[in-house]
Write a protein that holds these residues in place. Structure first.
Motif, short mmCIF file in Angstrom:
data_model
loop_
_atom_site.label_atom_id
_atom_site.label_comp_id
_atom_site.label_asym_id
_atom_site.label_seq_id
_atom_site.Cartn_x
_atom_site.Cartn_y
_atom_site.Cartn_z
N LYS A 1 0.84 -1.21 0.00
CA LYS A 1 0.00 0.00 0.00
C LYS A 1 0.87 1.25 0.00
CE LYS A 1 -3.98 -1.98 0.07
NZ LYS A 1 -4.87 -1.86 -1.08
N SER B 1 2.19 1.97 -3.35
CA SER B 1 1.22 2.13 -4.44
C SER B 1 1.04 3.61 -4.77
CB SER B 1 -0.12 1.51 -4.05
OG SER B 1 -0.76 2.32 -3.08
N MET C 1 -7.48 4.31 6.03
CA MET C 1 -7.36 2.92 5.62
C MET C 1 -8.38 2.08 6.39
SD MET C 1 -5.12 1.43 3.47
CE MET C 1 -3.40 1.91 3.62
N ASP D 1 -7.63 -1.38 2.75
CA ASP D 1 -8.21 -0.66 1.62
C ASP D 1 -8.21 0.83 1.89
OD1 ASP D 1 -9.13 -2.76 -0.28
OD2 ASP D 1 -10.20 -3.43 1.51
N TRP D 2 -7.76 1.59 0.92
CA TRP D 2 -7.74 3.04 1.06
C TRP D 2 -9.18 3.57 1.17
CZ3 TRP D 2 -3.28 5.34 1.95
CH2 TRP D 2 -2.10 4.82 1.43
#
Ligand SMILES: [Zn+2]
Length: 235
Positions: free
Chosen positions: A151, A154, A166, A183-184
């Motif tokens: 993450k 990314s 998050m 997950d953002w």
């Protein structure tokens, strides 16, 4: 594998530039200054903290981030872009439960010498959102650390990017090895999807002024590691 670097002991620069002791004749600027580590401060011994006693701030049940393996998503805000401490630890079963020992590095560590495999631990400051946002430390084992590193690297990274949160969750994966997902969540999705307000700048500043640093990591002495290594052999 950048985390592997943590296992490499800092090397004192040897006289490789001037083998055979010709260092004496090298211009002063080129001479290698060997730093003595750790530095010993002036003052009475009684005023110094014995190295084997740890008096620093501690990670307790209250401030440690614990993610239950029930699949429930928890909303967090990372305060660090990279771990504030990245270490290797040996785990030993004692009567009081599992205990972690900080690995002294391949060359010196009595527990590594015993063949015990050290596991990485990556420490992050974060805020758990909710009615009362709370500062916590997540000590990531290798699996969540791998996810976090992906993450972080990314396009949406870094982990502590402004306006980004998050959603994290953990499920019991195959062979009951827990699997962590991240997950953002964008700031503007918070209220609609999560029913929580984003952290204000003031709150963030306040949390950032209270973050933990690497002083929470208890570094064990070689003697303590030798002691712990004896516990290993009873397995
Ligand atoms: Zn070790």
């Amino acid at each position: 594998m950048p985390r592997e670097l943590n296992r490499v002991k800092p090397q004192l620069e040897e006289d490789t530039d001037h083998p055979g002791g010709t260092e004496e004749f090298a211009p002063k600027a080129e001479r290698v200054t060997k730093e003595v580590e750790p530095s010993i401060p002036r003052g009475w011994a009684s005023a110094q903290r014995p190295r084997s006693t740890f008096n620093g701030p501690r990670i307790t049940k209250e401030n440690r981030f614990d993610l239950a393996a029930d699949g429930e998503e928890v909303l967090i805000k990372f305060l660090d872009d990279i771990p504030f401490a990245g270490i290797y630890q040996h785990w030993v079963m004692t009567q009081g439960g599992r205990r972690a020992y900080t690995c002294a590095g391949f060359d010196d560590c009595p527990m590594c010498a015993r063949g015990d495999k050290a596991k990485s631990a990556d420490y992050f400051n974060l805020v758990v959102l909710g009615d009362t946002p709370e500062l916590k430390v997540w000590i990531m084992s290798p699996d969540p650390a791998k996810v976090a590193e992906e993450k972080a690297k990314s396009k949406k990274g870094p982990l502590n990017r402004d306006g980004m949160y998050m959603a994290v969750s953990k499920v019991k994966g195959s062979y009951s090895i827990p699997a962590v997902s991240m997950d953002w969540v964008r700031e503007d999705e918070l209220e609609a999807d999560w029913g929580v307000k984003p952290l204000t700048d003031e709150q963030l500043n306040q949390f950032n002024s209270k973050v933990f640093d690497s002083s929470v990591v208890r570094v064990h002495t070689i003697a303590e590691l030798q002691e712990a290594a004896r516990l290993l052999s009873d397995d």
